[in-house]
Design a protein around this motif. Sequence first.
Motif, PDB file in Angstrom:
ATOM      1  N   ASP A 126       0.811  -1.224   0.000  1.00 41.74           N
ATOM      2  CA  ASP A 126       0.000   0.000   0.000  1.00 41.74           C
ATOM      3  C   ASP A 126       0.840   1.269   0.000  1.00 41.74           C
ATOM      4  O   ASP A 126       0.502   2.259   0.653  1.00 41.74           O
ATOM      5  CB  ASP A 126      -0.947   0.003   1.203  1.00 41.74           C
ATOM      6  CG  ASP A 126      -1.885  -1.191   1.200  1.00 41.74           C
ATOM      7  OD1 ASP A 126      -2.342  -1.571   0.114  1.00 41.74           O
ATOM      8  OD2 ASP A 126      -2.146  -1.752   2.290  1.00 41.74           O
ATOM      9  N   SER A 153      -2.849  -1.803  -2.583  1.00 44.94           N
ATOM     10  CA  SER A 153      -3.243  -0.620  -3.344  1.00 44.94           C
ATOM     11  C   SER A 153      -2.059   0.316  -3.565  1.00 44.94           C
ATOM     12  O   SER A 153      -2.193   1.540  -3.507  1.00 44.94           O
ATOM     13  CB  SER A 153      -4.374   0.122  -2.629  1.00 44.94           C
ATOM     14  OG  SER A 153      -3.990   0.459  -1.301  1.00 44.94           O
ATOM     15  N   ASN A 225       2.804   1.522   4.283  1.00 44.59           N
ATOM     16  CA  ASN A 225       2.383   2.819   3.778  1.00 44.59           C
ATOM     17  C   ASN A 225       3.140   3.968   4.440  1.00 44.59           C
ATOM     18  O   ASN A 225       3.506   3.899   5.613  1.00 44.59           O
ATOM     19  CB  ASN A 225       0.874   2.969   4.014  1.00 44.59           C
ATOM     20  CG  ASN A 225       0.329   4.302   3.579  1.00 44.59           C
ATOM     21  OD1 ASN A 225       0.308   5.245   4.357  1.00 44.59           O
ATOM     22  ND2 ASN A 225      -0.113   4.385   2.346  1.00 44.59           N
TER      23      ASN A 225
END
Length: 273
Positions: A126, A153, A225
């Motif tokens: 991510d 993602s 992230n």
Amino acid sequence: MASFHTDPLSTNNDRVKNVRKLARRSFRAEHRQFVADGPKAVEGALTVAGCVVEVFATASASVEYADLRARAADLEVAWTLVDDRAMGSLSDSVSPQGVVAVCRFLDRPLEHVLTGTPGLVAICADVRDPGNAGTVIRTADAAGADAVVLAGSSVDAYNPKTVRATVGSLFHLPLATQSEPADAVRRAQEAGLIVLAADGAGEIDLDDAADDGLLARPTAWLFGNEAWGLPAELAALADHRVAIPIHGKAESLNLSTAAAVCLYASARARRHT
């Protein structure tokens, strides 16, 4: 300056318009093509067999980068002239260097990049910032890693800013994408890699991991992230959570810096075994 027998294409040319559409992720995904911007990127792309579809360049850049033009000719890759305005529309750079290449996607299935038990892999879960993703790919290349996996993602590897941030490294080492980060972790472990999660709350200090010989093993580093790091449930899947020691007053390191510290620690440990 050398003369050319064809007039350069303008911004209104349909071929130029189609290349501009590659700025959109959906169009890139549909056609599995992207743009490599600048001589370094084009040079790297030309080293990968079958990667480059076509090169677009201004007349002045065609002279300045005659070696690239010769390389393209050797590979039977079309070298197409465009005018300065058209080049400005094709380049994502503030100061276009006059040459871009339309390239085919490079990513491979995850099982391919894990074949043969690679020694060092970076898994990004991510990661949203294209500059960070590109820098991790560049750092992994510099550290001698065997592959990079963009999971969950994460930003599109072929985002123009990501490609530019790799400074050509996108073309140097295998890349895989994986929709589920947890699956990427499990499959790395099944391939014989120890998974180390870079986590500020980790139970092992990076220096201790190096002293204990942990970093000398075939390793997949797991990075999270930029804003919130690794989810607890994902970090728990790793074999160990490793914290980078902070000796000063900084709260933490940013993603790309942390990745550089971890990857180079592993590279150093592997060289000294």
